[in-house]
Scaffold this motif. Structure first.
Motif, PDB file in Angstrom:
ATOM      1  N   ALA A 113       0.797  -1.356  -0.078  1.00 21.99           N
ATOM      2  CA  ALA A 113       0.054   0.001  -0.076  1.00 21.99           C
ATOM      3  C   ALA A 113       0.983   1.163  -0.012  1.00 21.99           C
ATOM      4  O   ALA A 113       0.680   2.197  -0.663  1.00 21.99           O
ATOM      5  CB  ALA A 113      -0.832  -0.100   1.220  1.00 21.99           C
ATOM      6  N   GLU A 114       1.833   1.374   0.819  1.00 24.88           N
ATOM      7  CA  GLU A 114       2.804   2.482   0.979  1.00 24.88           C
ATOM      8  C   GLU A 114       3.541   2.568  -0.565  1.00 24.88           C
ATOM      9  O   GLU A 114       3.707   3.789  -1.018  1.00 24.88           O
ATOM     10  CB  GLU A 114       4.059   2.180   1.937  1.00 24.88           C
ATOM     11  CG  GLU A 114       3.367   2.165   3.322  1.00 24.88           C
ATOM     12  CD  GLU A 114       4.428   1.752   4.074  1.00 24.88           C
ATOM     13  OE1 GLU A 114       4.140   2.178   5.620  1.00 24.88           O
ATOM     14  OE2 GLU A 114       5.582   1.258   3.892  1.00 24.88           O
ATOM     15  N   ARG A 115       3.797   1.470  -1.378  1.00 25.59           N
ATOM     16  CA  ARG A 115       4.445   1.656  -2.297  1.00 25.59           C
ATOM     17  C   ARG A 115       3.396   2.270  -3.429  1.00 25.59           C
ATOM     18  O   ARG A 115       3.864   2.858  -4.434  1.00 25.59           O
ATOM     19  CB  ARG A 115       5.024   0.493  -2.832  1.00 25.59           C
ATOM     20  CG  ARG A 115       6.193  -0.119  -2.122  1.00 25.59           C
ATOM     21  CD  ARG A 115       6.604  -1.909  -2.378  1.00 25.59           C
ATOM     22  NE  ARG A 115       7.854  -1.932  -1.827  1.00 25.59           N
ATOM     23  CZ  ARG A 115       8.969  -2.073  -2.508  1.00 25.59           C
ATOM     24  NH1 ARG A 115       9.114  -1.548  -3.504  1.00 25.59           N
ATOM     25  NH2 ARG A 115      10.181  -2.443  -1.761  1.00 25.59           N
ATOM     26  N   ILE A 116       2.430   1.568  -3.270  1.00 24.89           N
ATOM     27  CA  ILE A 116       1.180   2.143  -4.311  1.00 24.89           C
ATOM     28  C   ILE A 116       1.009   3.526  -4.071  1.00 24.89           C
ATOM     29  O   ILE A 116       0.828   4.423  -5.169  1.00 24.89           O
ATOM     30  CB  ILE A 116       0.133   1.463  -4.173  1.00 24.89           C
ATOM     31  CG1 ILE A 116       0.280  -0.206  -4.811  1.00 24.89           C
ATOM     32  CG2 ILE A 116      -1.116   1.860  -5.041  1.00 24.89           C
ATOM     33  CD1 ILE A 116      -0.864  -1.086  -4.403  1.00 24.89           C
ATOM     34  N   ILE A 117       0.903   4.148  -2.981  1.00 26.02           N
ATOM     35  CA  ILE A 117       0.676   5.540  -2.869  1.00 26.02           C
ATOM     36  C   ILE A 117       1.616   6.446  -3.540  1.00 26.02           C
ATOM     37  O   ILE A 117       1.571   7.438  -3.916  1.00 26.02           O
ATOM     38  CB  ILE A 117       0.438   5.760  -1.392  1.00 26.02           C
ATOM     39  CG1 ILE A 117      -0.790   4.977  -0.788  1.00 26.02           C
ATOM     40  CG2 ILE A 117       0.554   7.071  -1.156  1.00 26.02           C
ATOM     41  CD1 ILE A 117      -0.975   4.921   0.667  1.00 26.02           C
ATOM     42  N   TRP A 118       3.014   5.995  -2.917  1.00 18.68           N
ATOM     43  CA  TRP A 118       4.101   6.684  -3.500  1.00 18.68           C
ATOM     44  C   TRP A 118       4.211   6.670  -5.024  1.00 18.68           C
ATOM     45  O   TRP A 118       4.289   7.929  -5.938  1.00 18.68           O
ATOM     46  CB  TRP A 118       5.198   6.179  -3.001  1.00 18.68           C
ATOM     47  CG  TRP A 118       6.654   7.032  -3.342  1.00 18.68           C
ATOM     48  CD1 TRP A 118       7.148   7.866  -2.483  1.00 18.68           C
ATOM     49  CD2 TRP A 118       7.362   7.313  -4.495  1.00 18.68           C
ATOM     50  NE1 TRP A 118       8.213   8.656  -3.036  1.00 18.68           N
ATOM     51  CE2 TRP A 118       8.460   7.877  -4.523  1.00 18.68           C
ATOM     52  CE3 TRP A 118       7.340   6.373  -5.759  1.00 18.68           C
ATOM     53  CZ2 TRP A 118       9.461   8.421  -5.401  1.00 18.68           C
ATOM     54  CZ3 TRP A 118       8.262   6.701  -6.703  1.00 18.68           C
ATOM     55  CH2 TRP A 118       9.289   7.813  -6.574  1.00 18.68           C
ATOM     56  N   ILE A 119       3.831   5.573  -5.754  1.00 22.71           N
ATOM     57  CA  ILE A 119       3.945   5.322  -7.150  1.00 22.71           C
ATOM     58  C   ILE A 119       2.767   6.142  -7.845  1.00 22.71           C
ATOM     59  O   ILE A 119       2.985   6.969  -8.795  1.00 22.71           O
ATOM     60  CB  ILE A 119       3.886   3.965  -7.709  1.00 22.71           C
ATOM     61  CG1 ILE A 119       4.934   3.009  -7.106  1.00 22.71           C
ATOM     62  CG2 ILE A 119       3.479   3.620  -9.017  1.00 22.71           C
ATOM     63  CD1 ILE A 119       4.772   1.523  -7.135  1.00 22.71           C
ATOM     64  N   ASP A 120       1.434   5.940  -7.040  1.00 26.16           N
ATOM     65  CA  ASP A 120       0.449   6.993  -7.796  1.00 26.16           C
ATOM     66  C   ASP A 120       0.919   8.366  -7.736  1.00 26.16           C
ATOM     67  O   ASP A 120       0.282   9.259  -8.613  1.00 26.16           O
ATOM     68  CB  ASP A 120      -0.581   6.719  -6.870  1.00 26.16           C
ATOM     69  CG  ASP A 120      -2.112   7.295  -7.365  1.00 26.16           C
ATOM     70  OD1 ASP A 120      -2.210   7.009  -8.680  1.00 26.16           O
ATOM     71  OD2 ASP A 120      -2.849   7.828  -6.792  1.00 26.16           O
ATOM     72  N   LYS A 121       1.582   8.906  -6.600  1.00 29.73           N
ATOM     73  CA  LYS A 121       1.673  10.277  -6.757  1.00 29.73           C
ATOM     74  C   LYS A 121       2.899  10.864  -7.556  1.00 29.73           C
ATOM     75  O   LYS A 121       2.494  12.072  -7.871  1.00 29.73           O
ATOM     76  CB  LYS A 121       2.065  10.679  -4.952  1.00 29.73           C
ATOM     77  CG  LYS A 121       0.778  10.609  -4.124  1.00 29.73           C
ATOM     78  CD  LYS A 121       1.174  11.023  -2.711  1.00 29.73           C
ATOM     79  CE  LYS A 121      -0.267  11.073  -1.786  1.00 29.73           C
ATOM     80  NZ  LYS A 121      -1.302  11.897  -2.278  1.00 29.73           N
ATOM     81  N   PHE A 122       4.033   9.840  -7.570  1.00 26.31           N
ATOM     82  CA  PHE A 122       4.984  10.482  -8.163  1.00 26.31           C
ATOM     83  C   PHE A 122       5.450   9.883  -9.479  1.00 26.31           C
ATOM     84  O   PHE A 122       6.582  10.066 -10.155  1.00 26.31           O
ATOM     85  CB  PHE A 122       6.354  10.542  -7.245  1.00 26.31           C
ATOM     86  CG  PHE A 122       6.164  11.036  -5.926  1.00 26.31           C
ATOM     87  CD1 PHE A 122       6.046  12.493  -5.865  1.00 26.31           C
ATOM     88  CD2 PHE A 122       5.910  10.535  -4.756  1.00 26.31           C
ATOM     89  CE1 PHE A 122       5.875  13.208  -4.746  1.00 26.31           C
ATOM     90  CE2 PHE A 122       5.789  11.064  -3.544  1.00 26.31           C
ATOM     91  CZ  PHE A 122       5.631  12.368  -3.573  1.00 26.31           C
ATOM     92  N   THR A 123       4.515   9.055  -9.947  1.00 25.69           N
ATOM     93  CA  THR A 123       4.974   8.573 -11.264  1.00 25.69           C
ATOM     94  C   THR A 123       3.673   8.108 -12.263  1.00 25.69           C
ATOM     95  O   THR A 123       2.516   8.542 -11.784  1.00 25.69           O
ATOM     96  CB  THR A 123       5.387   6.965 -11.254  1.00 25.69           C
ATOM     97  OG1 THR A 123       4.515   6.049 -10.945  1.00 25.69           O
ATOM     98  CG2 THR A 123       6.702   6.810 -10.207  1.00 25.69           C
ATOM     99  N   ASP A 124       3.896   7.827 -13.259  1.00 19.90           N
ATOM    100  CA  ASP A 124       2.852   7.846 -14.451  1.00 19.90           C
ATOM    101  C   ASP A 124       2.455   6.294 -14.325  1.00 19.90           C
ATOM    102  O   ASP A 124       3.346   5.470 -14.455  1.00 19.90           O
ATOM    103  CB  ASP A 124       3.028   8.116 -15.913  1.00 19.90           C
ATOM    104  CG  ASP A 124       3.172   9.563 -15.866  1.00 19.90           C
ATOM    105  OD1 ASP A 124       2.339  10.275 -15.200  1.00 19.90           O
ATOM    106  OD2 ASP A 124       3.972   9.990 -16.833  1.00 19.90           O
ATOM    107  N   VAL A 125       1.293   5.731 -13.797  1.00 16.17           N
ATOM    108  CA  VAL A 125       0.801   4.289 -13.777  1.00 16.17           C
ATOM    109  C   VAL A 125       0.222   3.685 -14.652  1.00 16.17           C
ATOM    110  O   VAL A 125      -0.687   4.401 -15.465  1.00 16.17           O
ATOM    111  CB  VAL A 125       0.026   4.364 -12.454  1.00 16.17           C
ATOM    112  CG1 VAL A 125      -0.439   2.749 -12.161  1.00 16.17           C
ATOM    113  CG2 VAL A 125       0.800   4.689 -11.084  1.00 16.17           C
ATOM    114  N   THR A 126       0.444   2.579 -15.357  1.00 19.88           N
ATOM    115  CA  THR A 126      -0.136   1.833 -16.302  1.00 19.88           C
ATOM    116  C   THR A 126      -0.539   0.517 -15.668  1.00 19.88           C
ATOM    117  O   THR A 126       0.538  -0.255 -15.219  1.00 19.88           O
ATOM    118  CB  THR A 126       0.490   1.800 -17.591  1.00 19.88           C
ATOM    119  OG1 THR A 126       0.750   3.012 -18.101  1.00 19.88           O
ATOM    120  CG2 THR A 126      -0.121   0.943 -18.448  1.00 19.88           C
TER     121      THR A 126
END
Length: 310
Positions: free
Chosen positions: A256-269
């Motif tokens: 969950a922590e990783r997903i939150i960071w990824i969602d805020k600072f990267t483009d997700v596919t």
């Protein structure tokens, strides 16, 4: 009048009498059947009514009708006053009511009686739910369904300069990597005529920012897509895209922590997985994998080495 004419007239009269007798018999049978039928007033839905519709709205889709007493449901509403008392704004339909269905008392409940399901009740022990909102294209064209498993692929711009500052700063390196010794500087030819240091030569030969794409999390189970939940996906008669909905994943706390960071600072596919998928290790993709940037950098380093007399 001839003999043949008389015979014909008699035949017609007999046929008429026979037809009348048959009609009388059928009418008597019909009367007997109707005598055994008791027609009662009921109410029917004149179109499909979805679950969770307030009673006042649902009432506009209900009209009076009749049915045979023999086929009357036990809980059927047969009185207009009773119908008006049950179908009020403070009540909700308990399930889908099909068009033409006879309305019964168990099709409506007061808001206090309705048990509102909670998403948290569907989460397995030791796991949590976290949500992201990718575009329809990034969410596999909108074809992700509750219960599917997906990989998360992240794309971001990596700032090499800031990364080098981090690994060369003793305090930051110890905080992020738990290392105390400064890593050895890479061997880079030095242009002595130009008077530049190895770090400057490396910086000159390396792009300061480059885009990087990598599969960062694999086999994540989709708990919900919009209003559709894994345990109760609703009626989906055909496979069609749900659109760019909010997706909820059931994951561990660390994920969950990783997903939150990824969602805020990267483009997700998202990448939709088939049954039996086996996770694989990937090294990610940079611009060099597409445009051969490393080859250009190698040529720059070779030119630098040639100028330095190496």
């Amino acid at each position: 009048m001839g003999r043949r004419t008389i015979v014909l007239v008699v035949a017609l009269l007999l046929a008429g009498l026979s037809a009348f007798a048959v009609w009388q018999f059928l009418r008597a049978v019909e009367d007997d059947v109707k005598a055994d039928i008791e027609v009662v007033d009921v109410f029917r839905a004149n179109q499909r009514i979805e679950p969770g519709v307030d009673g006042a709205t649902a009432l506009t889709f209900i009209e009076s009708s009749t049915t045979n007493q023999e086929f009357l449901p036990p809980a059927a509403i047969v009185d207009q006053e009773a119908l008006n008392e049950l179908f009020v704004a403070e009540a909700l339909t308990t399930g889908p009511i099909s068009e033409g269905a006879i309305v019964t008392t168990d099709m409506i409940q007061s808001v206090e009686e309705v048990i509102i399901p909670r998403l948290s009740d569907t989460i397995a022990p030791g796991r949590v739910a976290v949500a992201i909102s990718p575009s329809q294209v990034a969410a596999v064209g909108g074809f992700v369904r509750p219960g599917d498993r997906v990989n998360i692929v992240a794309t971001t711009a990596v700032d090499v300069g800031r990364f080098l500052e981090t690994i060369t700063d003793e305090d930051l390196r110890a905080f992020f990597f738990g290392e105390e010794e400064e890593p050895a500087a890479p061997e880079v030819p030095v242009d002595e005529e130009a008077g530049i240091t190895p770090e400057e030569a490396l910086a000159a030969a390396t792009p300061q920012v480059f885009d990087y794409t990598e599969t960062v999390l694999q086999e994540l189970e989709v708990l919900a897509v919009g209003a559709f939940v894994r345990e109760a996906p609703g009626e989906q008669p055909g496979l069609g895209p749900l659109g760019g909905e909010i997706l909820v994943f059931e994951v561990t706390v660390e994920q969950a922590e990783r997903i939150i960071w990824i969602d805020k600072f990267t483009d997700v596919t998202l990448v939709l997985l088939p049954e039996g998928y086996v996770p694989v290790e990937t090294e990610g993709v940079t611009g060099d994998d597409i445009f051969s940037i490393v080859e250009r950098l190698q040529r720059e380093l070779e030119n630098l080495e040639a100028r330095s007399g190496g």
